[in-house]
Design an enzyme around this catalytic site. Structure first.
Site, short mmCIF file in Angstrom:
data_model
loop_
_atom_site.label_atom_id
_atom_site.label_comp_id
_atom_site.label_asym_id
_atom_site.label_seq_id
_atom_site.Cartn_x
_atom_site.Cartn_y
_atom_site.Cartn_z
N TYR A 13 0.82 -1.22 0.00
CA TYR A 13 0.00 0.00 0.00
C TYR A 13 0.85 1.27 0.00
O TYR A 13 0.37 2.36 -0.30
CB TYR A 13 -0.91 0.00 1.23
CG TYR A 13 -2.23 0.68 1.01
CD1 TYR A 13 -3.33 -0.03 0.57
CD2 TYR A 13 -2.38 2.03 1.23
CE1 TYR A 13 -4.55 0.59 0.37
CE2 TYR A 13 -3.58 2.67 1.03
CZ TYR A 13 -4.67 1.94 0.60
OH TYR A 13 -5.87 2.56 0.40
N LYS A 26 -0.26 -13.74 4.88
CA LYS A 26 -0.16 -14.73 3.81
C LYS A 26 1.27 -15.29 3.86
O LYS A 26 2.01 -15.31 2.86
CB LYS A 26 -0.47 -14.06 2.46
CG LYS A 26 -0.62 -14.99 1.27
CD LYS A 26 -1.94 -15.71 1.23
CE LYS A 26 -1.95 -16.71 0.08
NZ LYS A 26 -3.15 -17.56 0.08
N ASP A 65 -6.87 -15.29 2.92
CA ASP A 65 -7.99 -15.82 2.11
C ASP A 65 -8.95 -16.62 2.98
O ASP A 65 -10.17 -16.44 2.92
CB ASP A 65 -7.48 -16.63 0.90
CG ASP A 65 -6.28 -17.50 1.22
OD1 ASP A 65 -5.72 -17.39 2.31
OD2 ASP A 65 -5.90 -18.31 0.35
N ASP A 119 -6.88 -3.08 4.55
CA ASP A 119 -7.73 -2.25 3.70
C ASP A 119 -8.90 -3.08 3.17
O ASP A 119 -10.06 -2.68 3.24
CB ASP A 119 -6.87 -1.72 2.55
CG ASP A 119 -7.63 -0.80 1.62
OD1 ASP A 119 -8.29 0.11 2.13
OD2 ASP A 119 -7.56 -1.00 0.39
#
Ligand code: NAD
Length: 332
Positions: free
Chosen positions: A124, A171, A204, A228
């Site tokens: 980001y 992740k 996920d 986000d």
């Protein structure tokens, strides 16, 4: 004595929600001396930048700002003013509560979770460049310092707010260095807070679990980009972007703003839901030490929503932005 607060109305629908929130704050009786500042595309012609120095100076001087959303052009054009402010003031913790309010039609009625999003690093940060014309590279930079302070913030927040569990979202199975660092730091810091339960989830799977069992979660600590995305997902779970506030907290200041954008599709129509901005103002009052006024705003918002008589369109009603704010003020 009045608190000095920088007020940035923003653009698009921003000025409508900020005006509503300002009116509600004033109705609490807390005295605020607003330093109103403009930022965004409209400033470029006048000052050559969407974020003029005097806006930065005002926030530096006051230490606190209430801000409406500011439009960022997609794909081209100037870089986000919102991201620039977070970087300038090192606002490393973006705290985003997502809570169900009785009266809003949602699939779940028992959500009360808080996303603590790292706000300065990760993909980001937008460290990217073109490689020739047909490839592009983005750098995901995550530091131990960045991980430590956001994880510590999440645990300290959990202790302070009487929360029970922190979940680290990552992740690290794929990004073993960057997200791996984040996860290992989260695990280390968790050991310092034995009174708070800790677990972690791959982002996920986290999304799947959140849409099936959001009641299982309490505080989520996330690197910037996952934070986000996951916070908008949580906003959807509790009734939409109109309902979710945020606090950007840093070493050199704090900026409070709704998590939604400038909603250009409904700008000027007086139908944007000001709840997210009003609740952001409530977070600001709590930050200023005005806990009673902050709690009164949340109670009044909750009462208006559960009564169901004065709701904006996104909540299934027909009230205007201003009518909703006036109903909150009447409850106060
Ligand atoms: P958005 O959040 O502005 O709008 C998405 C959809 O949700 C729109 O249909 C909008 O009408 C609706 N919506 C948003 N807030 C609402 C509210 N309070 N009440 C009722 N409906 C609401 O997202 P977008 O359209 O993707 O972004 C518009 C602009 O805002 C972009 O330029 C983006 O970069 C910017 N943005 C700014 C911030 C910020 O200032 N912090 C945050 C996100 C997006």
């Amino acid at each position: 004595m009045a608190y000095k607060v920088t007020l940035i109305p923003g653009d698009g629908s921003g000025p409508e929600v900020v005006a509503a929130a300002k009116k509600v704050v004033e109705a609490t009786g807390v005295s605020i001396d607003w330093d109103e500042m403009e930022a965004g595309a409209a400033m470029i012609e006048k000052y050559g930048t969407p974020l003029p120095d005097h806006v930065i100076d005002s926030i530096r001087k006051n230490g606190v700002a209430l801000k409406g959303p500011i439009t960022t052009p997609v794909g081209t054009g100037f870089r986000s003013v919102n991201v620039a402010l977070r970087k300038t003031f090192d606002l490393y913790a973006n705290v985003r509560p997502a809570k169900t309010y009785p009266g809003v039609i949602t699939k779940f009625d028992n959500i009360d979770l808080v996303i603590v999003r790292e706000n300065t690093e990760d993909l980001y940060a937008g460290i990217e460049h073109m490689i020739g014309e047909d490839a592009a590279e983005s750098i995901k930079l995550i530091t131990r310092k960045g991980c430590e302070r956001i994880c510590r913030y999440a645990f300290e927040y959990a202790v302070r707010e009487g929360r029970k569990k922190v979940t680290a979202v990552h992740k690290a199975n794929i990004m073993k260095c960057t997200d791996g660092l984040f996860l290992s730091v989260a695990r280390e810091i968790a050991k310092e807070y034995p009174q708070i339960a800790f677990d972690d989830s791959i982002v996920d799977a986290m999304c799947m679990r959140l849409v099936m069992h959001p009641e299982d979660y309490d505080v989520l600590v996330c690197p910037n980009l996952y934070g986000d995305i996951v916070s908008d997902l949580c906003a959807g779970l509790v009734g939409g972007l109109g309902l979710t506030p945020s606090a950007n907290i840093g070493v050199d200041g704090a900026i409070f703003e709704p998590i939604h954008g400038s909603a250009p599709d409904i700008a000027g129509q007086h139908k944007i839901n000001p709840t997210a901005c009003i609740l952001s103002a409530s977070l600001m009052l709590a930050h200023l030490g005005e806990a009673k006024a902050a709690a009164a705003i949340e109670k009044a918002v909750s009462a208006v929503i559960s009564e169901g008589k004065t709701l904006t369109q996104d909540m299934g009603g027909t009230a205007s932005t201003e009518e909703f704010a006036d109903a909150v003020i009447a409850k106060l």
